[in-house]
Design a protein around this motif. Structure first.
Motif, PDB file in Angstrom:
ATOM      1  N   VAL A   5     -62.691 -39.967  26.679  1.00 56.80           N
ATOM      2  CA  VAL A   5     -61.327 -39.563  27.000  1.00 56.80           C
ATOM      3  C   VAL A   5     -61.283 -39.153  28.464  1.00 56.80           C
ATOM      4  CG1 VAL A   5     -59.527 -37.867  26.493  1.00 56.80           C
ATOM      5  CG2 VAL A   5     -60.882 -38.830  24.628  1.00 56.80           C
ATOM      6  N   VAL A   8     -56.194 -35.577  28.416  1.00 57.40           N
ATOM      7  CA  VAL A   8     -55.667 -35.066  27.154  1.00 57.40           C
ATOM      8  C   VAL A   8     -54.649 -33.989  27.477  1.00 57.40           C
ATOM      9  CG1 VAL A   8     -57.477 -33.312  26.854  1.00 57.40           C
ATOM     10  CG2 VAL A   8     -56.244 -34.164  24.857  1.00 57.40           C
ATOM     11  N   VAL A  18     -53.531 -38.656  24.538  1.00 52.81           N
ATOM     12  CA  VAL A  18     -54.859 -38.977  25.061  1.00 52.81           C
ATOM     13  C   VAL A  18     -54.835 -40.294  25.819  1.00 52.81           C
ATOM     14  CG1 VAL A  18     -56.151 -37.703  23.307  1.00 52.81           C
ATOM     15  CG2 VAL A  18     -55.567 -40.066  22.892  1.00 52.81           C
ATOM     16  N   PHE A  28     -52.271 -38.481  19.049  1.00 55.76           N
ATOM     17  CA  PHE A  28     -53.087 -38.172  17.878  1.00 55.76           C
ATOM     18  C   PHE A  28     -52.502 -36.944  17.200  1.00 55.76           C
ATOM     19  CE2 PHE A  28     -56.634 -36.159  15.668  1.00 55.76           C
ATOM     20  CZ  PHE A  28     -57.142 -37.227  14.953  1.00 55.76           C
ATOM     21  N   LEU A  30     -52.874 -33.907  14.761  1.00 54.16           N
ATOM     22  CA  LEU A  30     -53.917 -33.070  14.173  1.00 54.16           C
ATOM     23  C   LEU A  30     -53.477 -32.353  12.904  1.00 54.16           C
ATOM     24  CD1 LEU A  30     -54.943 -32.578  17.556  1.00 54.16           C
ATOM     25  CD2 LEU A  30     -56.739 -31.965  15.987  1.00 54.16           C
ATOM     26  N   VAL A  58     -62.594 -34.852  23.224  1.00 56.50           N
ATOM     27  CA  VAL A  58     -61.532 -33.862  23.092  1.00 56.50           C
ATOM     28  C   VAL A  58     -62.122 -32.636  22.410  1.00 56.50           C
ATOM     29  CG1 VAL A  58     -59.335 -33.350  21.949  1.00 56.50           C
ATOM     30  CG2 VAL A  58     -59.717 -35.599  22.981  1.00 56.50           C
ATOM     31  N   ASP A  65     -63.984 -30.141  17.930  1.00 58.27           N
ATOM     32  CA  ASP A  65     -63.772 -31.415  18.601  1.00 58.27           C
ATOM     33  C   ASP A  65     -63.291 -32.452  17.596  1.00 58.27           C
ATOM     34  OD1 ASP A  65     -66.035 -32.110  17.165  1.00 58.27           O
ATOM     35  OD2 ASP A  65     -67.313 -32.383  18.910  1.00 58.27           O
ATOM     36  N   ILE A  66     -62.849 -33.563  18.135  1.00 55.29           N
ATOM     37  CA  ILE A  66     -62.414 -34.694  17.320  1.00 55.29           C
ATOM     38  C   ILE A  66     -63.391 -35.833  17.596  1.00 55.29           C
ATOM     39  CG2 ILE A  66     -60.563 -36.356  16.874  1.00 55.29           C
ATOM     40  CD1 ILE A  66     -59.844 -33.477  16.118  1.00 55.29           C
ATOM     41  N   PRO A  68     -64.796 -39.259  18.416  1.00 57.63           N
ATOM     42  CA  PRO A  68     -64.143 -40.351  19.150  1.00 57.63           C
ATOM     43  C   PRO A  68     -63.683 -41.486  18.240  1.00 57.63           C
ATOM     44  CG  PRO A  68     -66.208 -39.751  20.218  1.00 57.63           C
ATOM     45  CD  PRO A  68     -66.130 -38.977  18.941  1.00 57.63           C
ATOM     46  N   THR A  70     -62.679 -41.281  15.159  1.00 58.69           N
ATOM     47  CA  THR A  70     -61.479 -40.836  14.453  1.00 58.69           C
ATOM     48  C   THR A  70     -60.276 -40.860  15.388  1.00 58.69           C
ATOM     49  OG1 THR A  70     -62.795 -39.431  13.007  1.00 58.69           O
ATOM     50  CG2 THR A  70     -60.445 -38.930  13.160  1.00 58.69           C
ATOM     51  N   LEU A  71     -60.472 -40.344  16.583  1.00 57.63           N
ATOM     52  CA  LEU A  71     -59.403 -40.303  17.571  1.00 57.63           C
ATOM     53  C   LEU A  71     -58.845 -41.695  17.824  1.00 57.63           C
ATOM     54  CD1 LEU A  71     -57.958 -38.405  19.668  1.00 57.63           C
ATOM     55  CD2 LEU A  71     -59.665 -39.219  21.282  1.00 57.63           C
ATOM     56  N   MET A  75     -55.117 -42.675  16.349  1.00 57.08           N
ATOM     57  CA  MET A  75     -54.046 -42.379  17.304  1.00 57.08           C
ATOM     58  C   MET A  75     -52.996 -43.485  17.260  1.00 57.08           C
ATOM     59  SD  MET A  75     -55.602 -42.941  21.094  1.00 57.08           S
ATOM     60  CE  MET A  75     -55.867 -44.560  21.779  1.00 57.08           C
TER      61      MET A  75
END
Length: 94
Positions: A5, A8, A18, A28, A30, A58, A65-66, A68, A70-71, A75
């Motif tokens: 990323v 953000v 992002v 994204f 949350l 992130v 954190d998230i 990557p 998943t992000l 998103m």
């Protein structure tokens, strides 16, 4: 790496904007994660707004954190929108 990323920004309603190093950008959400483990702390809006980037990921100050993968997978892409509309979202939280 391709999933790092580079930008953000917190948005209203527990979303983040992002930008990925490879040029992808998106929103994204949350909210689905706020009842799980350490991510519960993100329900505090002031804490949520402390989102940042550490080593391309992130993160928040208490090591949340998230992933990557998943992000990127979850998103909502924003490539089809004009650039200036995203600047307004990020800068003004609209």
């Amino acid at each position: 790496m391709y999933w790092d990323v580079k930008k953000v920004a917190p948005l209203p309603d527990y979303r983040i904007y992002v930008e990925i190093m490879d040029g992808r950008r998106g929103i994204f959400d949350l909210k689905p994660y706020l009842d799980h483990g350490t991510l519960r702390e993100l329900r505090d809006e002031n804490y949520f707004k402390q989102v940042g980037i550490v080593f391309g990921a992130v993160t928040w100050p208490h090591d949340q954190d998230i992933a990557p993968e998943t992000l990127i997978a979850e998103m909502t892409p924003v490539d089809d929108q004009p650039e200036d509309s995203f600047l307004r979202i990020v800068e003004h939280g609209a």
